[in-house]
Scaffold this motif. Structure first.
Motif, PDB file in Angstrom:
ATOM      1  N   THR A   1      -4.832  -3.504  23.326  1.00 54.77           N
ATOM      2  CA  THR A   1      -5.265  -2.153  22.969  1.00 54.77           C
ATOM      3  C   THR A   1      -5.455  -1.274  24.209  1.00 54.77           C
ATOM      4  OG1 THR A   1      -6.362  -3.037  20.999  1.00 54.77           O
ATOM      5  CG2 THR A   1      -6.959  -0.805  21.679  1.00 54.77           C
ATOM      6  N   PHE A   2      -6.324  -1.699  25.129  1.00 53.38           N
ATOM      7  CA  PHE A   2      -6.667  -0.803  26.244  1.00 53.38           C
ATOM      8  C   PHE A   2      -5.525  -0.669  27.248  1.00 53.38           C
ATOM      9  CE2 PHE A   2     -11.127  -2.481  25.217  1.00 53.38           C
ATOM     10  CZ  PHE A   2     -11.309  -1.516  24.244  1.00 53.38           C
ATOM     11  N   ILE A   3      -4.939  -1.791  27.672  1.00 59.43           N
ATOM     12  CA  ILE A   3      -3.825  -1.678  28.627  1.00 59.43           C
ATOM     13  C   ILE A   3      -2.639  -0.995  27.943  1.00 59.43           C
ATOM     14  CG2 ILE A   3      -2.169  -2.962  30.038  1.00 59.43           C
ATOM     15  CD1 ILE A   3      -4.302  -4.963  30.676  1.00 59.43           C
ATOM     16  N   ALA A   4      -2.398  -1.349  26.682  1.00 56.59           N
ATOM     17  CA  ALA A   4      -1.299  -0.703  25.949  1.00 56.59           C
ATOM     18  C   ALA A   4      -1.524   0.812  25.896  1.00 56.59           C
ATOM     19  CB  ALA A   4      -1.194  -1.295  24.549  1.00 56.59           C
ATOM     20  N   GLY A   5      -2.757   1.230  25.699  1.00 56.35           N
ATOM     21  CA  GLY A   5      -3.068   2.660  25.595  1.00 56.35           C
ATOM     22  C   GLY A   5      -2.880   3.415  26.895  1.00 56.35           C
ATOM     23  N   GLN A   6      -2.840   2.707  28.030  1.00 56.50           N
ATOM     24  CA  GLN A   6      -2.695   3.362  29.339  1.00 56.50           C
ATOM     25  C   GLN A   6      -1.244   3.419  29.804  1.00 56.50           C
ATOM     26  OE1 GLN A   6      -6.120   4.523  29.110  1.00 56.50           O
ATOM     27  NE2 GLN A   6      -5.328   4.901  31.154  1.00 56.50           N
ATOM     28  N   MET A   7      -0.311   2.870  29.027  1.00 50.97           N
ATOM     29  CA  MET A   7       1.093   2.796  29.485  1.00 50.97           C
ATOM     30  C   MET A   7       1.678   4.197  29.646  1.00 50.97           C
ATOM     31  SD  MET A   7       2.281  -0.377  27.073  1.00 50.97           S
ATOM     32  CE  MET A   7       3.912  -0.690  27.755  1.00 50.97           C
ATOM     33  N   ASP A   8       2.336   4.400  30.786  1.00 53.59           N
ATOM     34  CA  ASP A   8       2.931   5.703  31.083  1.00 53.59           C
ATOM     35  C   ASP A   8       4.432   5.665  30.769  1.00 53.59           C
ATOM     36  OD1 ASP A   8       3.105   8.309  31.904  1.00 53.59           O
ATOM     37  OD2 ASP A   8       2.472   7.946  33.965  1.00 53.59           O
ATOM     38  N   HIS A   9       4.984   6.857  30.561  1.00 50.77           N
ATOM     39  CA  HIS A   9       6.426   7.045  30.345  1.00 50.77           C
ATOM     40  C   HIS A   9       6.920   6.438  29.035  1.00 50.77           C
ATOM     41  CE1 HIS A   9       5.986   7.151  34.876  1.00 50.77           C
ATOM     42  NE2 HIS A   9       6.358   8.389  34.557  1.00 50.77           N
ATOM     43  N   VAL A  10       5.992   6.175  28.118  1.00 47.91           N
ATOM     44  CA  VAL A  10       6.363   5.719  26.773  1.00 47.91           C
ATOM     45  C   VAL A  10       5.514   6.489  25.770  1.00 47.91           C
ATOM     46  CG1 VAL A  10       7.075   3.387  27.422  1.00 47.91           C
ATOM     47  CG2 VAL A  10       4.655   3.850  26.907  1.00 47.91           C
ATOM     48  N   GLY A  11       5.920   6.462  24.500  1.00 46.80           N
ATOM     49  CA  GLY A  11       5.097   6.958  23.410  1.00 46.80           C
ATOM     50  C   GLY A  11       4.311   5.794  22.825  1.00 46.80           C
ATOM     51  N   ILE A  12       3.069   6.038  22.407  1.00 50.72           N
ATOM     52  CA  ILE A  12       2.204   4.952  21.943  1.00 50.72           C
ATOM     53  C   ILE A  12       1.675   5.294  20.562  1.00 50.72           C
ATOM     54  CG2 ILE A  12       0.151   3.569  22.447  1.00 50.72           C
ATOM     55  CD1 ILE A  12       0.586   4.721  25.428  1.00 50.72           C
ATOM     56  N   ARG A  13       1.954   4.410  19.604  1.00 49.43           N
ATOM     57  CA  ARG A  13       1.526   4.640  18.233  1.00 49.43           C
ATOM     58  C   ARG A  13       0.693   3.462  17.755  1.00 49.43           C
ATOM     59  NH1 ARG A  13       4.404   7.591  13.390  1.00 49.43           N
ATOM     60  NH2 ARG A  13       2.986   6.911  11.756  1.00 49.43           N
TER      61      ARG A  13
END
Ligand SMILES: [Ca+2]
Ligand SMILES: [Ca+2]
Ligand SMILES: [Ca+2]
Length: 702
Positions: free
Chosen positions: A363-375
Motif C-alpha cells: 500500500t504505502f510503497i505502491a502509493g509513492q511510485m512515480d511515473h505510473v498511474g495508481i488505482r
C-alpha cells in the motif's frame, strides 16, 4: 443565531464566575519553562527550523491541561504565517531580573529587527513584553506584530469574545479573504483590547489583554491548510520598549491531573515473548500500585492477572511504572485495566506479527511510485505522474527542500534544457513529490535485504511498467518486492545512462507547485515545456507551462556509492526474473563503485549539494559489501573491504549492518576484527536503552 450565542454565553458566564476564585502562580523550572499544576509555558525551548521554517512548534508555547493549545509565540511579519514565511532566529534565553522571568533574544537578521521577549509570571498567568532594540524599519511597519497560534481542534465549535463581542470558531476555514492581493484572510474579529477564547470551556479558556494596540483574531487555515487560529497585535511605528505587552490568563482547573497513559504493543505479543506495558503517570496523580490483565471472551471480560506495578522512575515530566504480564501465554484477546480505565484490545497469538509488514509494501510503497498511474479499486490515487521529467536545473542556486547547485552542473545539458530518459521508475518523497536519489537507492537496497533476510513472498499489487499502470489489491502473480526493486532500479539506471553518475534528485521548479497537496499526476501537465508556446497553449506533446520538474545533477561521491550499492543488490534480486536488467544494474554498480576507488574520499568531497551530508567513506563500505555479496566474494571487493576496516571501526554504528553481512564472504581475521566492535556497540545500545523507561534509544536532536 445571535440569540443562541447570547444564551450560551450567559450560562458560560456562570461557569467563569465559579472558577474565578481560584488562582495559582507559575514558577520558573530548572529547564527555564514556567510551570504550575495543569499549565506549562515553554519559552523557545523549541526553535524555528532554519530549513523547514514554521513547523508550528517554536517560540512561546502553552500546554494547558495536558494539551499543547498554543504555539509560535513570536514577533512575526505575517498575519497568518505559513511554512515558508519568514521566521525569527533564536539568539539566547536568559533569566530576567524579576522573579520567574525569562528573556528571549531573537532577530530577523536581514531586516535589522532585533528584539527581546520578556515572559514573566503574573497573577494566575503571565505577561509577555516585547522590547525592540530600535524602532521598526520603515518597510516592516504594518507588517511586524506579535502572534500566538491556537490549535484549531482545541477551539473549533467553541466561542470567543473580542471585548464583549461574541463569535464562533469555525470548524472549516471559510474566509473571507482580503482583496489587497496579499493572499491573507480578513480577521474573524478585530479591534478589542481583550480576547477570551472558549469562555464556555474551563479546559481551554484563555484570556489575552493587550496594553498597546488592539488585538485581531485570524483563521490561518484560510491561507494554508496547516494554519492555526492566530491572535495578533501590531507593533506601532516608533515603538521600542514595551512595543507589545500582553497579559495572558489561561484558566487552570484546580488540582487538575493528567489521566494515566498505558502503552503496550498494539500489534500484540507472541506467547513466549516478554510482555511489559508501561504506564505514564502525572506526578500529581495518586497512582494505584496494581494493574490487571483482562481477557475478552464471548461471556464478557475476565480478569486473568492482577499484579503490582514496578516503578520505573521519572523521565522528563512524568513518572513511569511497568506492568509485567509475561506469565500469560494463552492465545486470546486481552486488554489492560488500570485506574478505572481499560485499554483497547490486543492479541496474544503465535501469528501476532504475521500481517504487520505487508501494508508497507503493498500500500504505502505502491502509493509513492512515480511515473505510473495508481488505482485502488474505485479510488484513483494518481494519474501517471511527471511524464515531463525533467529539465536541467540552473547553476549557483539555493532551492527549497535542501536542494542546491554549485557552479558545476556535471551534466551535458544546458540550464532549462529537457533531459530525455528520466521519466521512469522511482518513488516520490512522501508529501513533497520529489525523487531523492540516495533515498530511492536505499529503498532498493532495503527491499533486497528484506527478501534475503526475511522472505517477502507476497503479491497483492499489479504492476505494468509498459502501461504505466499500478493497481493496489489486485494480485498479478509476480512478487511485489521484485516489482518494486525493478521500479526503483529503472530510475537509478536511467540517471546512470544519461549522466554516467548518480544525480542529487528531481524536484519542482517553484514553491507554489512544491506545496501541492493532491495527486502526483496533477502536479505537472505531463507535457514537455516549449518556450515558443504561451503558458496556456498546448501543442502535440508540449505546453508553455513551466511546470516540468528540475534535475539537480551534481556528481557526488556519496550518492554514487549509495546508488552503486542499491544497483548491486538489485542485480542479485533480479537475476532470475529479469537477467537483462540485472546485468545492466551490475555493470552500472561496478562502474560507479570503481569511479570512487581512486583514492581516499574526503567527507562530502568538498561539495555537498543536499541537506544531508553523508560520509562518502561510510557509504563506500556499504557499496563494497553489496558488490562482495553479489559477486559471492570476489577478491577485489574483499581486499577493498579489508582496507576499509579503519572506516568500519570509526563508523561502526552506521555501517554495522553491511559490515556483518560481509562475514560469510571474508576470512576469520575480518570476523575477529568485527567482534569487539559488536560488543562495544551492544554495550552502548544497552546504556542508551537504560536512559529512559521505554527501553529504546531516544534521540533528542530534532
Ligand atoms: Ca524532499
Ligand atoms: Ca504483484
Ligand atoms: Ca510540463
Amino acid at each position: 443565531m445571535p440569540t443562541k450565542v447570547i444564551a450560551l454565553l450567559t450560562s458560560v458566564g456562570a461557569i467563569a464566575l465559579s472558577q474565578a476564585a481560584y488562582t495559582q502562580s507559575l514558577t520558573l523550572s530548572p529547564n527555564e519553562t514556567l510551570e504550575t499544576q495543569g499549565l506549562s509555558v515553554i519559552v523557545d525551548q523549541n526553535q524555528f527550523s532554519p530549513i523547514f521554517f514554521d513547523e508550528k512548534n517554536a517560540g512561546l508555547q502553552i500546554v494547558l491541561h495536558g494539551d499543547r493549545i498554543a504555539t509560535d509565540g513570536a514577533v512575526r511579519l505575517d498575519k497568518t504565517p505559513e511554512q515558508w514565511a519568514r521566521v525569527p532566529a533564536f539568539i539566547s534565553r536568559t533569566r530576567g531580573t524579576e522573579p520567574n522571568q525569562i528573556v528571549v533574544r531573537s532577530a530577523y537578521k536581514d531586516a535589522k529587527l532585533d528584539y527581546s521577549v520578556k515572559v514573566t509570571a503574573e497573577g494566575d498567568g503571565f505577561r509577555i513584553a516585547v522590547d525592540l532594540d530600535r524602532p521598526l524599519p520603515a518597510e516592516l511597519v504594518g507588517k511586524a506584530g506579535f502572534n500566538l497560534d491556537f490549535l484549531p481542534t482545541a477551539y473549533f465549535g467553541k466561542t470567543y469574545l473580542m471585548d464583549s463581542a461574541p463569535g464562533l470558531f469555525p470548524r472549516h476555514p471559510t474566509g473571507p479573504m482580503g482583496k489587497d492581493g496579499s493572499g491573507d484572510p480578513l480577521p474573524l474579529a478585530t479591534g478589542g483590547k481583550s480576547i477570551t477564547l472558549a469562555p464556555e470551556d474551563p479546559m481551554t479558556r484563555v484570556t489575552i489583554t493587550s496594553d498597546q494596540g488592539p488585538l485581531a483574531l485570524y483563521d490561518a487555515r484560510a491561507r494554508a491548510q496547516n494554519g492555526w487560529f492566530v491572535v495578533r497585535s501590531m507593533i506601532a511605528a516608533g515603538a521600542k520598549d514595551n512595543a507589545v505587552v500582553w497579559h495572558v490568563r489561561p484558566n487552570v482547573v484546580k488540582d487538575w491531573v493528567r489521566p494515566p497513559v498505558v502503552s503496550f504493543n498494539q500489534a500484540g505479543y507472541t506467547p513466549a515473548r516478554p510482555k511489559v506495558a508501561l504506564i505514564e503517570l502525572d506526578p500529581n496523580f495518586k497512582a494505584p500500585a496494581e494493574a490487571e490483565l483482562v481477557r475478552l471472551t464471548a461471556d464478557g471480560r475476565k480478569t486473568v492477572l492482577r499484579a503490582k506495578t514496578q516503578p520505573r522512575g521519572r523521565w522528563t515530566r512524568y513518572d513511569y511504572a511497568a506492568f509485567d504480564f509475561s506469565s500469560i501465554r494463552e492465545p486470546g484477546v486481552y486488554a489492560i485495566a488500570y485506574a478505572g480505565t481499560t485499554t483497547n484490545p490486543f492479541r496474544i497469538a503465535p501469528d501476532a506479527y504475521a500481517r504487520i509488514w505487508q501494508t508497507s509494501l503493498d500500500t504505502f510503497i505502491a502509493g509513492q511510485m512515480d511515473h505510473v498511474g495508481i488505482r485502488e479499486q474505485y479510488r484513483v490515487w494518481s494519474a501517471p505522474s511527471h511524464l515531463d521529467d525533467a529539465r536541467q536545473a540552473p547553476p549557483n542556486i539555493a532551492h527549497f527542500d535542501g536542494y542546491k547547485m554549485g557552479a558545476n552542473l556535471d551534466s551535458p545539458f544546458k540550464p532549462g534544457q529537457h533531459i530525455p530518459g528520466l521519466a521512469v521508475g522511482g518513488w516520490q518523497d512522501a508529501g513533497d513529490y520529489d525523487i531523492q536519489t540516495p533515498e530511492n537507492a536505499t529503498v532498493v537496497r532495503d527491499l533486497v535485504w528484506a527478501r534475503e533476510l526475511f522472505g517477502l513472498d507476497w503479491d497483492e499489487t499489479s504492476v505494468d511498467e509498459a502501461a504505466r499502470a499500478v493497481e493496489i489489491r489486485k494480485p498479478d502473480g509476480v512478487e511485489d518486492s521484485l516489482q518494486q526493486i525493478r521500479h526503483g532500479t529503472l530510475q537509478l539506471l536511467a540517471q546512470y545512462k544519461v549522466f554516467g553518475h548518480a544525480i542529487v534528485g528531481i524536484v519542482d521548479p517553484a514553491l507554489r507547485q512544491y506545496a501541492h497537496l493532491g495527486d502526483a499526476g496533477s502536479q505537472t501537465d505531463g507535457l514537455l515545456y516549449d518556450a515558443a508556446l504561451k503558458p496556456t497553449d498546448r501543442k502535440g506533446g508540449a505546453s508553455g507551462a513551466q511546470d516540468d520538474r528540475w534535475a539537480f545533477t551534481t556528481d557526488l561521491p556519496a550518492n554514487n556509492l549509495i546508488v552503486a550499492g542499491g544497483l548491486a543488490g538489485a542485480a542479485r534480486a533480479l537475476a532470475a526474473s529479469d537477467p537483462k536488467m540485472a546485468a545492466e544494474a551490475l555493470a552500472a554498480a561496478k562502474a560507479l563503485w570503481t569511479k570512487q576507488q581512486r583514492g581516499p574520499i574526503k567527507a562530502g568531497d568538498g561539495r555537498d549539494d543536499s541537506t544531508s551530508p553523508r560520509s562518502a567513506e561510510a557509504t563506500n563500505v556499504a557499496a563494497t559489501v553489496e558488490l562482495l555479496i553479489t559477486s559471492k566474494g570476489e577478491p577485489i571487493y574483499a581486499n577493498r573491504l579489508r582496507e576499509l576496516l579503519p572506516v568500519i571501526r570509526e563508523n561502526f554504528p552506521r555501517v554495522a549492518g553491511p559490515a556483518v553481512r560481509a562475514i560469510p564472504f571474508m576470512d576469520a581475521a575480518y570476523r575477529s576484527a568485527l567482534e569487539p566492535l559488536v560488543r562495544t556497540m551492544k554495550a552502548t545500545a544497552d546504556t542508551d536503552q537504560a536512559k529512559n523507561p521505554f527501553g529504546v534509544p531516544i534521540a533528542t536532536g530534532t
